[in-house]
Design a protein around this motif. Structure first.
Motif, PDB file in Angstrom:
ATOM      1  N   GLY A  37       0.856  -1.193   0.000  1.00  0.00           N
ATOM      2  CA  GLY A  37       0.000   0.000   0.000  1.00  0.00           C
ATOM      3  C   GLY A  37       0.884   1.233   0.000  1.00  0.00           C
ATOM      4  O   GLY A  37       1.768   1.359   0.857  1.00  0.00           O
ATOM      5  N   ALA A  94      -7.093  10.056   0.139  1.00  0.00           N
ATOM      6  CA  ALA A  94      -7.319  11.449   0.540  1.00  0.00           C
ATOM      7  C   ALA A  94      -6.526  12.433  -0.296  1.00  0.00           C
ATOM      8  O   ALA A  94      -6.979  13.556  -0.518  1.00  0.00           O
ATOM      9  CB  ALA A  94      -6.949  11.617   2.013  1.00  0.00           C
ATOM     10  N   ASN A 149      -7.691  18.981   6.079  1.00  0.00           N
ATOM     11  CA  ASN A 149      -8.462  19.432   7.242  1.00  0.00           C
ATOM     12  C   ASN A 149      -7.564  19.612   8.468  1.00  0.00           C
ATOM     13  O   ASN A 149      -8.036  19.705   9.587  1.00  0.00           O
ATOM     14  CB  ASN A 149      -9.651  18.501   7.528  1.00  0.00           C
ATOM     15  CG  ASN A 149      -9.229  17.063   7.722  1.00  0.00           C
ATOM     16  OD1 ASN A 149      -8.074  16.803   8.047  1.00  0.00           O
ATOM     17  ND2 ASN A 149     -10.142  16.140   7.528  1.00  0.00           N
ATOM     18  N   MET A 165       1.327  18.980   9.358  1.00  0.00           N
ATOM     19  CA  MET A 165       1.257  17.879   8.394  1.00  0.00           C
ATOM     20  C   MET A 165       2.635  17.394   7.927  1.00  0.00           C
ATOM     21  O   MET A 165       2.736  16.696   6.916  1.00  0.00           O
ATOM     22  CB  MET A 165       0.424  18.306   7.179  1.00  0.00           C
ATOM     23  CG  MET A 165      -1.064  18.417   7.446  1.00  0.00           C
ATOM     24  SD  MET A 165      -1.878  16.818   7.775  1.00  0.00           S
ATOM     25  CE  MET A 165      -1.953  16.118   6.126  1.00  0.00           C
ATOM     26  N   ASP A 192       1.596  -2.920  -8.495  1.00  0.00           N
ATOM     27  CA  ASP A 192       0.708  -4.077  -8.545  1.00  0.00           C
ATOM     28  C   ASP A 192      -0.041  -4.139  -7.221  1.00  0.00           C
ATOM     29  O   ASP A 192       0.193  -3.323  -6.322  1.00  0.00           O
ATOM     30  CB  ASP A 192       1.524  -5.361  -8.766  1.00  0.00           C
ATOM     31  CG  ASP A 192       0.709  -6.443  -9.457  1.00  0.00           C
ATOM     32  OD1 ASP A 192      -0.536  -6.387  -9.385  1.00  0.00           O
ATOM     33  OD2 ASP A 192       1.327  -7.352 -10.050  1.00  0.00           O
ATOM     34  N   THR A 223     -16.443  13.414   3.536  1.00  0.00           N
ATOM     35  CA  THR A 223     -16.639  13.132   2.104  1.00  0.00           C
ATOM     36  C   THR A 223     -17.827  13.916   1.574  1.00  0.00           C
ATOM     37  O   THR A 223     -17.788  14.463   0.463  1.00  0.00           O
ATOM     38  CB  THR A 223     -16.827  11.617   1.882  1.00  0.00           C
ATOM     39  OG1 THR A 223     -15.623  10.952   2.273  1.00  0.00           O
ATOM     40  CG2 THR A 223     -17.129  11.282   0.438  1.00  0.00           C
ATOM     41  N   PRO A 232      -1.025  13.114  11.647  1.00  0.00           N
ATOM     42  CA  PRO A 232      -0.214  13.255  12.873  1.00  0.00           C
ATOM     43  C   PRO A 232      -0.051  11.943  13.647  1.00  0.00           C
ATOM     44  O   PRO A 232       1.001  11.713  14.251  1.00  0.00           O
ATOM     45  CB  PRO A 232      -0.996  14.301  13.685  1.00  0.00           C
ATOM     46  CG  PRO A 232      -1.667  15.144  12.628  1.00  0.00           C
ATOM     47  CD  PRO A 232      -2.059  14.162  11.552  1.00  0.00           C
TER      48      PRO A 232
HETATM   49  C1  LIG Z   1     -12.012  12.815   2.266  1.00  0.00           C
HETATM   50  C2  LIG Z   1     -10.908  12.613   3.250  1.00  0.00           C
HETATM   51  C3  LIG Z   1     -10.083  13.662   3.588  1.00  0.00           C
HETATM   52  C4  LIG Z   1      -9.056  13.493   4.507  1.00  0.00           C
HETATM   53  N1  LIG Z   1      -8.272  14.544   4.791  1.00  0.00           N
HETATM   54  C5  LIG Z   1      -7.264  14.399   5.677  1.00  0.00           C
HETATM   55  C6  LIG Z   1      -6.417  15.500   6.009  1.00  0.00           C
HETATM   56  O1  LIG Z   1      -6.601  16.603   5.519  1.00  0.00           O
HETATM   57  N2  LIG Z   1      -5.417  15.314   6.916  1.00  0.00           N
HETATM   58  C7  LIG Z   1      -5.220  14.095   7.497  1.00  0.00           C
HETATM   59  O2  LIG Z   1      -4.312  13.976   8.327  1.00  0.00           O
HETATM   60  N3  LIG Z   1      -5.998  13.034   7.195  1.00  0.00           N
HETATM   61  C8  LIG Z   1      -7.010  13.158   6.312  1.00  0.00           C
HETATM   62  N4  LIG Z   1      -7.819  12.096   6.027  1.00  0.00           N
HETATM   63  C9  LIG Z   1      -7.563  10.827   6.685  1.00  0.00           C
HETATM   64  C10 LIG Z   1      -6.891   9.951   5.639  1.00  0.00           C
HETATM   65  O3  LIG Z   1      -7.624   8.752   5.515  1.00  0.00           O
HETATM   66  C11 LIG Z   1      -5.486   9.583   5.915  1.00  0.00           C
HETATM   67  O4  LIG Z   1      -4.704  10.652   6.309  1.00  0.00           O
HETATM   68  C12 LIG Z   1      -4.826   8.917   4.693  1.00  0.00           C
HETATM   69  O5  LIG Z   1      -5.689   8.728   3.594  1.00  0.00           O
HETATM   70  C13 LIG Z   1      -4.428   7.580   5.134  1.00  0.00           C
HETATM   71  O6  LIG Z   1      -3.667   7.021   4.131  1.00  0.00           O
HETATM   72  P1  LIG Z   1      -3.567   5.455   4.000  1.00  0.00           P
HETATM   73  O7  LIG Z   1      -2.309   5.208   3.257  1.00  0.00           O
HETATM   74  O8  LIG Z   1      -3.737   4.791   5.313  1.00  0.00           O
HETATM   75  O9  LIG Z   1      -4.829   5.032   3.146  1.00  0.00           O
HETATM   76  P2  LIG Z   1      -5.224   5.236   1.638  1.00  0.00           P
HETATM   77  O10 LIG Z   1      -5.133   6.654   1.255  1.00  0.00           O
HETATM   78  O11 LIG Z   1      -6.560   4.591   1.479  1.00  0.00           O
HETATM   79  O12 LIG Z   1      -4.122   4.438   0.807  1.00  0.00           O
HETATM   80  C14 LIG Z   1      -4.052   3.027   0.788  1.00  0.00           C
HETATM   81  C15 LIG Z   1      -3.254   2.606  -0.439  1.00  0.00           C
HETATM   82  O13 LIG Z   1      -3.018   1.216  -0.368  1.00  0.00           O
HETATM   83  C16 LIG Z   1      -3.268   0.629  -1.636  1.00  0.00           C
HETATM   84  N5  LIG Z   1      -3.630  -0.780  -1.410  1.00  0.00           N
HETATM   85  C17 LIG Z   1      -4.706  -1.248  -0.752  1.00  0.00           C
HETATM   86  N6  LIG Z   1      -4.692  -2.603  -0.765  1.00  0.00           N
HETATM   87  C18 LIG Z   1      -3.576  -2.966  -1.420  1.00  0.00           C
HETATM   88  C19 LIG Z   1      -3.021  -4.232  -1.770  1.00  0.00           C
HETATM   89  N7  LIG Z   1      -3.603  -5.394  -1.438  1.00  0.00           N
HETATM   90  N8  LIG Z   1      -1.853  -4.264  -2.472  1.00  0.00           N
HETATM   91  C20 LIG Z   1      -1.232  -3.097  -2.813  1.00  0.00           C
HETATM   92  N9  LIG Z   1      -1.732  -1.877  -2.519  1.00  0.00           N
HETATM   93  C21 LIG Z   1      -2.892  -1.817  -1.840  1.00  0.00           C
HETATM   94  C22 LIG Z   1      -4.388   1.468  -2.207  1.00  0.00           C
HETATM   95  O14 LIG Z   1      -4.436   1.332  -3.604  1.00  0.00           O
HETATM   96  C23 LIG Z   1      -3.973   2.864  -1.745  1.00  0.00           C
HETATM   97  O15 LIG Z   1      -3.070   3.444  -2.658  1.00  0.00           O
HETATM   98  C24 LIG Z   1      -8.851  12.234   5.108  1.00  0.00           C
HETATM   99  C25 LIG Z   1      -9.686  11.170   4.761  1.00  0.00           C
HETATM  100  C26 LIG Z   1     -10.703  11.354   3.846  1.00  0.00           C
HETATM  101  C27 LIG Z   1     -11.594  10.206   3.512  1.00  0.00           C
END
Ligand SMILES: Cc1cc2nc3c(=O)[nH]c(=O)nc-3n(C[C@H](O)[C@H](O)[C@H](O)COP(=O)(O)OP(=O)(O)OC[C@H]3O[C@@H](n4cnc5c(N)ncnc54)[C@H](O)[C@@H]3O)c2cc1C
Length: 468
Positions: free
Chosen positions: A14, A49, A60, A66, A120, A202, A439
């Motif tokens: 991810g 996001a 936000n 950040m 992938d 959202t 954070p």
């Molecule tokens: C609308 C919105 C706005 C937000 N704004 C903020 C903000 O301003 N500030 C803040 O701190 N937080 C914010 N957030 C919280 C936000 O969720 C997190 O900061 C951030 O998206 C977390 O990133 P992540 O990598 O955990 O998840 P994600 O962004 O969902 O990324 C996960 C990644 O993993 C990949 N993946 C998943 N499964 C697999 C697999 N099996 N194999 C390979 N790749 C895979 C996906 O394709 C994706 O690229 C926001 C959330 C939302 C929904």
């Protein structure tokens, strides 16, 4: 792909913010020969996001909070240069670019370990405890298998659940099950009203994208609560309250009283309730973990929405834009759930949606803004399904995500040897509650990077990676 076994191979699965931050901190700290594999279908740093390029989809969290690096709080604002100041809420796409740039720069350092990017998706995983060195085998959608010493699962946000939607709605072409799918909004007819189900972050983004003269965007949820705005001037930073005093009431009723008293006191002393809410952030996980399971379930059902709308706030500029759209009757927010739906006339004519209070709305599209599915047993993802089926991961029955150890390691089903698998971010929600924003994620990513590298150092010194 040719994997040698003279270095320690670590997989980060991810490449959204959480995976990118983990890879970045692995690169930052690495002093032993490791190879870091970042496996993600798309470009790094974007994810859900921060993949948006809409200029009105803002962070936000103010830019000054950040930074990708917990030990360098000014890193993001330096990258922004004169584009914004530390108190500004900048477009989320900029933050995605910052993460991608930071990773590329760290990977190009002369002494950096190898960073291998694999575009992938991981669809399966086998743990072979007897295979020393690389006991994890990851299977990719493209057919390859790769072996690793350890892996960090940064799978992030899953598509929103649709269990709430009546079958006639779920099956309709006018239902957008995941409005974050690239290009999804292109399917919204220009000349029709729209229904957004869910009134959280959202919804705010979607309402601001879809509002226009002549269209009403209806936004409904069970509670009708909309995220509160950040203050227009920075609120004072207040020290976290004493944990024992907060938890002294024992149980949810006592906690509610103590939290409300604390916030009321902060409002009196500092002039803003936000100072009190923000001061609770560093103790939220500890308070959550102290509650008995039945109280945690009640908190999720009865308090979470109210807490989240005050805790995860929107920038003043977004709040003002939303208020202006409400005043112009382009957006209507409120309470309500969908009871039924049927086609409105011939195909392409949209939907007649029936609400629980008997109201009917004729709309061109219904957008699922209910947020990422947190219950892993309902997630449609081959890797998650395999982890649950094999027992290498177990779902957290309260709050979602996986059951994890304090360091983020996946707890397997009872009789199994734990695999060298860790996770962070939203997949730890049931264990930590406060775990989805940068954070928190950047600290988890840093802790995991250090842990992975300690294990690598032990293994490469010939002592083998710790059994646990
Ligand atoms: C609308 C919105 C706005 C937000 N704004 C903020 C903000 O301003 N500030 C803040 O701190 N937080 C914010 N957030 C919280 C936000 O969720 C997190 O900061 C951030 O998206 C977390 O990133 P992540 O990598 O955990 O998840 P994600 O962004 O969902 O990324 C996960 C990644 O993993 C990949 N993946 C998943 N499964 C697999 C697999 N099996 N194999 C390979 N790749 C895979 C996906 O394709 C994706 O690229 C926001 C959330 C939302 C929904």
């Amino acid at each position: 792909m040719n994997q040698r076994d003279t270095v320690h191979d670590i997989a980060v699965v991810g490449g959204g913010a959480a995976g990118t931050l983990t890879a970045l901190r692995l690169l930052h700290h690495a002093a032993v020969p490791v190879r870091i594999w970042l496996i993600n279908p798309g470009p790094a740093g974007r994810g859900l996001a921060f993949g948006t390029e809409a200029p009105h989809h803002l962070l936000n969290v103010p830019a000054g909070r950040m930074s990708a690096h917990r030990d360098d709080p000014g890193h993001f604002t330096r990258w922004l240069g004169d584009r914004a100041g530390e108190h500004d809420f900048v477009p989320r796409g900029l933050f995605g670019r910052y993460l991608a740039d930071s990773l590329a720069e760290a990977g190009h350092r002369a002494d950096a370990p190898d960073l291998i990017r694999v575009h992938d998706r991981v669809v399966g995983l086998t743990h072979r405890p007897a295979a020393t060195g690389a006991p994890l085998r990851l299977r990719l959608a493209g057919g390859q298998s790769l072996d690793f010493a350890a892996a960090v699962l940064a799978l992030g946000n899953f598509a929103p659940g649709t269990a709430w939607a009546p079958p006639a709605l779920r099956d309709s072409a006018a239902f957008l099950a995941d409005p974050w799918t690239p290009g999804a909004l292109d399917a919204v007819p220009e000349d029709r009203d729209v229904l957004l189900v869910g009134t959280g972050l959202t919804m705010v983004d979607m309402a601001l994208s879809l509002r226009r003269p002549g269209r009403v965007v209806h936004a409904l949820s069970r509670h009708g609560l909309v995220p509160q705005p950040h203050a227009t001037v920075p609120v004072p930073t207040v020290a976290a309250p004493d944990l024992d005093a907060l938890a002294a009431g024992a149980g949810l009723a006592g906690l509610r009283r103590a939290v409300l008293c604390h916030i009321a006191r902060c409002r009196r002393v500092h002039g803003d309730w936000r100072a009190g809410v923000d001061s609770l952030r560093s103790v939220t996980s500890a308070l959550w973990q102290q509650l008995p399971p039945a109280d945690r379930a009640r908190l999720l059902a009865e308090d979470l929405r109210l807490w989240e709308t005050h805790r995860h706030r929107i920038p003043p500029v977004s709040a003002n834009a939303l208020r202006a759209a409400v005043d112009a009757d382009q957006v209507r927010t409120g309470r309500g759930t969908v009871a039924g739906a049927e086609p409105a006339g011939p195909p392409g004519g949209g939907l007649d949606v029936r609400l629980d209070d008997g109201r009917r709305l004729r709309v061109g599209a219904v957008l699922n803004c209910t947020g990422s599915e947190v219950n892993l047993t309902r997630v449609d993802d081959p890797l998650v399904t395999e982890l649950l089926t094999t027992g290498l991961g177990t779902p957290n029955p309260i709050g979602g995500g996986f059951l994890t150890d304090p360091d983020g390691r996946l707890r397997p089903a009872d009789s199994l040897t734990p695999a060298p698998l860790w996770t962070l971010g939203s997949l730890r929600r049931g264990s930590l509650l406060e775990t989805t924003a940068i954070p928190e994620i950047r600290c988890q990513a840093d802790d995991l990077a250090l842990l992975m590298l300690d294990r690598a150092a032990l293994a490469l010194a010939g002592e083998g990676a710790p059994a646990r």
